[in-house]
Design a protein around this motif. Sequence first.
Motif: not given
Length: 439
Positions: A56-64, A139-151
Amino acid sequence: MDLSSRFSSILILLLISISIASAEIRKSEIRSDDRPIIPLDEFGFTHSGRLELDASKIWLSNSNPDLDLSKVGFFLCTRDAWVHVIQQLEEEEITCALQSDLVKHVFTFNNLKGGDKSKFSTVFTENDADQYSLVFANCLQQVKISMDVRSAMYNLEGKKGGRDYLSAGRTVLPKVYFLFSVIYFSLAATWIYVLYKKRLTVFAIHFFMLGVVVLKALNLLCEAEDKSYIKKTGTAHGWDVLFYIFNFLNGITLFTLIVLIGTGWSFLKPYLQDKEKKVLMIVIPLQVVANFAQVVIDETGPYGQDWVTWKQIFLLVDVVCCCAVLFPIVWSIKNLREAAKTDGKAAVNLVKLTLFRQYYIVVICYIYFTRVVVYALETITSYKYMWTSVVASELATLGFYLFTGYKFRPEVHNPYFVVDDEEEEAAAEALKLEDEFEL
């Protein structure tokens, strides 16, 4: 992914495979992370394995919108398969780990659908029994990711399909730890009986030895309960807190006991020299650091950016503590050698020297076995038999406790004080033949 990143990635996965933490329901918070590989957890599946994955709360620094999101996602991979994936990347057969046919895709971000693309939930069935690492790849160059993961990884067992959250190969650990806790409680009861029977010759060190055994028993009991709750529910329900407390106390008291026995405190003299006090002042704070590092390792999990650093700190501090406790024993041996040449009590000093030399060798063997041999067992043993390394470690520890208790037990007829002339002459000759103790 450059060569250094690939090397660090394979190192991290290898560290996970021999991690001291147990698999359970894990919650991970990833914030503005651009690492190409983020290991999350590891687990030994049977033929009825399941993985529940929620993000949840998945966010990518590049929204292209043109980003290839098939290069971002989660996969399962065995240790052997990952080595080949690294080889594929180096030979440029693939440009992303998710492109390899050796990994098992759990979820890739190109499958995010619907109005809310900031979360997903999936259940993955794993029927191929093996030990797998859950990994997130970006594998995306210079793309930062934020998220909460439950496994949540578990195996279904029995006709009713009950969940077993302990990894295959570790599912018997609650019984193993409980059995050893019973053994140590029995050992403590036996030691209390010995202290009562020999109460006229009991030193303070003997009560300290009793405390070490009791703390070890309580530590194992809490670990058994900890693993039992994780096995049933996936969470420790607070038993991990008690385990950390008793593990911390047991670690400090055990190393302190080795230092005190090694200096001859209470047996040979009622005081500690300044250099011996300094060893204690070094060992005890280091044990605090080691236990803090263990808590960080267990609770944060391998997804943390500083996880490998804390792992290295834990191993380094443990090695330093093991080396530090050997010095007092060496000093005692040298002091006994010097005393044998001046005080005229050759037989008494030979008995003491032999005892401390034996103890030095046993401490070396104990440290080597529990830090090196057990580590090797964890590395080479099949995931189905990971419990054997725990049993080997606990048997070695039990043997060390038994040796220490037997050799330094309270004695009414102490061989130190009952020596005849013939023994004195024989001991003097023996000491002449042993001019130096070779370390």
